[in-house]
Design an enzyme around this catalytic site. Structure first.
Site, PDB file in Angstrom:
ATOM      1  CG  HIS A 100      -1.930  -1.109   1.209  1.00 40.62           C
ATOM      2  ND1 HIS A 100      -3.255  -0.877   0.971  1.00 40.62           N
ATOM      3  CD2 HIS A 100      -1.799  -2.440   1.376  1.00 40.62           C
ATOM      4  CE1 HIS A 100      -3.916  -2.030   0.998  1.00 40.62           C
ATOM      5  NE2 HIS A 100      -3.038  -2.990   1.252  1.00 40.62           N
ATOM      6  CG  ASP A 115      -5.126   2.073   1.836  1.00 37.41           C
ATOM      7  OD1 ASP A 115      -6.100   1.335   2.104  1.00 37.41           O
ATOM      8  OD2 ASP A 115      -4.175   1.707   1.131  1.00 37.41           O
TER       9      ASP A 115
END
Length: 463
Positions: A34, A127
């Site tokens: 990520h 995110d």
């Protein structure tokens, strides 16, 4: 709070509004898969004139020295909060991590807004797994864009989770194994998490999807020619704009965001081998294997006779405390044609002319990197979106072959030979070359990904 660094000259002036340089705030989920796309996005935005501020947890904290033009704002997590370390705990810890840093994030965000002034902040990019971050930003009137670091197909599957329960695809029953999910081709029913794991996954999705639906837009690290049908479905199903601006590693300046130090000597080692002769093996930064699976994999690789570069990172083998995990005789049997490293510069390894195949866990970053270099894949998914990625690799894009079932050295050997030396592998390699050309077109001048990024910039400046 320390003052922000002095602005640097950017390649473009897109991010100047009212004579003032605009700031973009970013909050990545603190896992390698990520962090990488978030920092690639940061590089793109910075190159287009935005000042970058990264808010982050202490766990897997980025190194500010690697990014001297960015400002870093730590968001402390209270003592006793989880530190994600193992696959079986990842989902629970992601859920707890967002909650644990909520109060500190609110304080840090308020301080940044006071310092920069609200008008100087274009938006926050966060995110999608960090729903509390979206909720805090909304209360402080900061527009937030959601970054999904997986594929468009995975995002569509997550949005369909209520339907999967409603139509009894979930929870999975043994009698349903391999049943097609007719509403989501090419997915099929797979035996995965137990009831407890499924509950946690469902909870994570129930938090991540509101983050997408209530955001100011969804950013996806994919490209039109690879996932056109899935992107069209998302645009029909979501009330927010969708920006397919990938593969980010092909659009963005190179960045140093690896949590492990890559062994670059492997690139020179690859120079000694003929084109497309070496199998690159890496199962990512989180996936683990049992000691038995390591032994079977090792002997399967040895028996194939194929040259290989294998990433065996610290902690990859469950229950093993040292780095000497290979069966006796393996290193001697493969010394002339094999190299094992703790971590590799993967993008460069996949670009190397000697690499002709990639045995991967099918994390999205690895999948996209392999697709872009035209390297066919052996797929051994472990958890999460990897299962669906592998399904698309083999059955939709036809650029790889799945290694299913229990690992056994004879099956491993046969799978490697099938990819690297057999006719099936030649056909898969040819198809991978076609997809590579499509990816290059999307990321080239006036390609769909570049046009989508231009639309994203315009959208951010209008928020």
């Amino acid at each position: 709070m320390t003052p922000p660094p002095a602005p640097t000259m950017a390649a473009h002036s897109n991010a100047v509004h009212g004579g003032r340089r605009q700031h973009v705030l970013l909050f990545p989920l603190p896992y390698q898969g990520h962090i990488n796309p978030m920092f690639r996005l940061a590089g793109l935005l910075h190159a287009h004139g935005f000042a970058i501020t990264v808010l982050h947890t202490q766990f897997n904290a980025p190194d500010p020295a690697r990014h001297p033009d960015y400002r870093f704002v730590p968001v402390p997590v209270p003592d006793g909060s989880p530190v994600p370390v193992a696959i079986e705990d990842v989902v629970a810890q992601i859920l707890e991590l967002g909650v644990a840093c909520e109060a500190a994030f609110r304080d840090r965000l308020a301080s940044v807004l006071d310092e920069y002034s609200r008008d100087a902040v274009a938006c926050l990019v966060a995110d999608t797994h960090l729903l509390p971050i979206f909720e805090v930003a909304a209360r402080l009137s900061v527009p937030t864009l959601a970054l999904r670091t997986g594929s468009a197909a995975c995002c569509a599957c997550l949005l369909a989770y209520p339907m999967l329960f409603e139509k009894s695809y979930l929870p999975v029953q043994e009698s349903q194994r391999d049943m097609p999910v007719t509403e989501l081709p090419p997915y099929r029913v797979r035996i995965g998490e137990d009831d407890g794991g499924l509950r946690l996954v469902r909870e994570l999705i129930s938090r991540a999807m509101p983050a997408v639906k209530t955001s100011s837009g969804l950013i996806l690290n994919t490209f039109d020619s690879l996932e056109r049908r899935e992107l069209e479905g998302l645009r029909r199903g979501l009330a927010v704009p969708v920006f397919d601006i990938g593969p980010l590693h092909k659009l963005s300046p190179a960045v140093e965001s690896s949590l492990l130090l890559p062994d670059r000597s492997c690139l020179e080692w690859l120079d000694a081998f003929p084109p497309e002769s070496v199998l690159y093996v890496s199962f990512g930064s989180v996936a683990c294997m049992s000691p038995r699976d390591l032994v079977e994999t090792a002997w399967g690789i040895a028996g194939s006779g194929v040259p290989f570069l294998w990433v065996v990172r610290p902690g990859m083998v469950n229950g093993s405390a040292d780095d000497h995990r290979f069966p006796e005789g393996f290193e001697a049997a493969t010394r002339e044609r094999g190299k094992v490293v703790a971590w590799a510069p993967q993008e460069e390894a996949l670009r190397h002319r000697a690499v002709g195949g990639f045995w991967t866990h099918c994390g999205w970053n690895s999948t996209a990197e392999s697709v872009c270099e035209g390297v066919p894949m052996l797929c051994r998914p472990s958890f999460g979106d990897q299962m669906g990625n592998a399904r698309y690799v083999e059955h939709v894009w036809r650029v790889g072959l799945e290694v299913g079932g229990d690992l056994e050295r004879g099956r491993v050997e046969a799978a490697i030979r099938r990819l690297m030396t057999d006719e099936d592998g030649a056909e898969t390699r040819a198809r991978a070359g076609e997809v590579k050309k499509a990816a290059a077109k999307c990321t080239g001048e006036a390609g769909s990904s570049r046009l989508a990024f231009d639309k994203l910039i315009t959208h951010m400046m209008s928020l």
